[in-house]
Write an enzyme that holds these catalytic residues in place. Structure first.
Site, short mmCIF file in Angstrom:
data_model
loop_
_atom_site.label_atom_id
_atom_site.label_comp_id
_atom_site.label_asym_id
_atom_site.label_seq_id
_atom_site.Cartn_x
_atom_site.Cartn_y
_atom_site.Cartn_z
N ASN A 1 2.15 2.97 -2.39
CA ASN A 1 1.64 3.93 -3.57
C ASN A 1 0.03 4.73 -3.00
OD1 ASN A 1 3.37 3.87 -6.06
ND2 ASN A 1 3.32 1.81 -5.57
N GLY B 1 0.82 -1.22 0.02
CA GLY B 1 -0.01 -0.07 -0.02
C GLY B 1 0.94 1.33 -0.05
N HIS C 1 3.80 -0.07 -12.96
CA HIS C 1 4.26 -1.17 -13.07
C HIS C 1 5.84 -1.02 -12.87
CE1 HIS C 1 4.89 -5.22 -14.76
NE2 HIS C 1 6.06 -4.85 -15.53
N ASN D 1 -2.34 2.10 -14.51
CA ASN D 1 -1.40 1.14 -13.71
C ASN D 1 -0.06 1.64 -13.51
OD1 ASN D 1 -0.98 -1.53 -12.57
ND2 ASN D 1 -0.09 -2.13 -14.30
N ILE E 1 -6.45 -9.76 -12.47
CA ILE E 1 -6.67 -9.41 -13.93
C ILE E 1 -7.88 -8.73 -13.81
CG2 ILE E 1 -6.38 -9.61 -16.41
CD1 ILE E 1 -4.38 -11.87 -15.65
C1 GAR Z 1 4.39 -1.33 -6.99
O1 GAR Z 1 5.67 -1.41 -7.22
C2 GAR Z 1 3.55 -1.58 -8.38
O2 GAR Z 1 4.71 -1.22 -9.44
C3 GAR Z 1 3.62 -3.34 -8.38
O3 GAR Z 1 3.30 -3.53 -7.26
C4 GAR Z 1 3.94 -2.68 -6.33
C5 GAR Z 1 2.87 -2.25 -5.26
O4 GAR Z 1 3.58 -1.62 -4.16
N1 GAR Z 1 2.80 -3.47 -9.29
C6 GAR Z 1 3.07 -4.84 -10.04
O5 GAR Z 1 3.88 -5.52 -9.95
C7 GAR Z 1 2.01 -4.81 -11.14
N2 GAR Z 1 2.23 -5.76 -12.21
P1 GAR Z 1 2.66 -0.83 -2.75
O6 GAR Z 1 1.53 -1.83 -2.42
O7 GAR Z 1 3.72 -0.60 -1.95
O8 GAR Z 1 1.97 0.14 -3.62
#
Ligand code: GAR
Length: 351
Positions: free
Chosen positions: A173, A171, A270, A268, A253
């Site tokens: 982000n 979480g 990534h 999104n 997805i």
């Molecule tokens: C982030 O680094 C995002 O880029 C990645 O998951 C993480 C979530 O972090 N997303 C993917 O890998 C999608 N394919 P968070 O829960 O700390 O925000």
């Protein structure tokens, strides 16, 4: 109260050795500054009378757009305060005739005045009545004009972007979006936080941030997000009238009906420089490929996974000795900057 009733109160108090306090003003939009000031004024004597500028005199003093509230309403609100014993409405810019008639024992005025800057007519009337003039400390950052400015500024500002944020993990982000909103860098409101993981850091942050939070059951197969779950997510987002759906590490997805309902409005983040290293293990894949640089991408979501239009990217060098955890930490630092930045520009992004 009529001026003569106020005078009678003054004389009654005088006979009993008490003191009548008087102050005057427009009190157009009552705020905490007024209330504290009036309480302080009341403590200077045994009763407090307010001379309230009539609507006509407020217009003379403040211009044609004021008062916001009519004299009867302003008098009613003031009279309901515990500190206030009576309100007398008066015409004209100055309270001089009222002071001459009531002859209060104490005159209280807000701290933006000094005895020297009081209106000379009012000052002369106070001196003639032997009134004790008291300048009270002003309550900082509280003013009717300030409130009106804030209200008109917020009316002309564009409406905050309504975000629906989805995540399955830590979480961080989501926290970065909340910080950007709090600091004013991002004009948005998170109107739904949705996760497929009931115990995730994501949902904990959402709940402690007071966001409308939803754990959506993906169905019996942990690798899939079944049709009922897809519909449930769509229902939440539509009910909350979400402008932009933001995926922050949402590891399921999304399909119909969400993709259709929010086409071109799903973003999104990534952890790679797309089109390199699509999929769920992008950070490790960049290390395994021997890349010297990786990064993060903010892109639009389409049916094809990690392939929609790229909106922004940031590079992150891969250092000797990096493992997936250390590299991911530095990638996230860039994501936390990039994602709010892209969303803050959302209305300027060509469709
Ligand atoms: C982030 O680094 C995002 O880029 C990645 O998951 C993480 C979530 O972090 N997303 C993917 O890998 C999608 N394919 P968070 O829960 O700390 O925000």
């Amino acid at each position: 109260m009529t001026p003569s009733e106020a005078r009678r109160l003054r004389d009654d108090l005088d006979r009993r050795g008490g003191r009548l306090v008087f102050t005057n003003g427009c009190f157009d939009l009552l705020h905490a500054g007024h209330v504290r000031y009036l309480q302080e004024a009341r403590h200077l004597g045994d009763a407090l009378i307010i001379g309230l500028n009539s609507d006509e005199s407020v217009r003379e003093l403040k211009g044609p757009t004021r008062p916001l509230n009519g004299e009867c309403d302003r008098a009613e609100v003031l009279s309901s305060l515990r500190a206030v014993d009576g309100v007398v409405i008066f015409n004209g810019k100055r309270a001089t005739p009222l002071i001459e008639q009531i002859q209060p024992h104490v005159y209280a005025k807000g701290g933006d005045y000094t005895p020297e800057t009081l209106d000379p007519g009012e000052k002369a009337a106070l001196d003639a009545a032997g009134t004790d003039i008291q300048i009270l400390s002003l309550v900082p950052n509280r003013s009717t004009t300030g409130i009106i400015q804030k209200m008109t500024a917020s009316e002309s500002a564009p409406a905050p972007l309504r975000l629906g944020v989805l995540g399955s993990g830590e979480g961080s982000n989501l926290r970065a979006l909340l910080d950007a909103i709090d600091s004013g860098r991002l004009n948005a409101r998170i109107v739904a936080a949705i996760s497929d993981q009931e115990d995730s850091g994501f949902l904990n942050i959402a709940k402690s941030g007071g966001l409308p939070s939803h754990a959506v059951d993906g169905g019996p197969n942990p690798r899939r997000f079944d049709n009922a779950a897809q519909q449930h997510v769509a229902d939440i987002l539509q009910k909350q009238q979400v402008d932009v759906v933001v995926l922050t590490g949402f590891m399921k997805i999304l399909k119909e009906p969400v993709l259709d309902a929010f086409a071109g409005r799903i973003v999104n983040v990534h952890p790679s420089l797309l089109p390199a290293h699509k999929g769920a293990t992008a950070v490790q894949d960049a290390i395994d490929a021997g890349d010297k640089v990786t990064g993060c991408t903010v892109h639009l979501v389409t049916r094809e996974i990690d392939a929609g239009r790229i909106l922004a990217q940031a590079e992150v060098p891969i250092l000797d000795g990096d493992d997936a955890a250390s590299l991911h930490r530095r990638i996230k630092e860039q994501e936390h900057r990039l994602l709010p930045e892209v969303l803050s520009q959302w209305r300027k992004i060509p469709g």
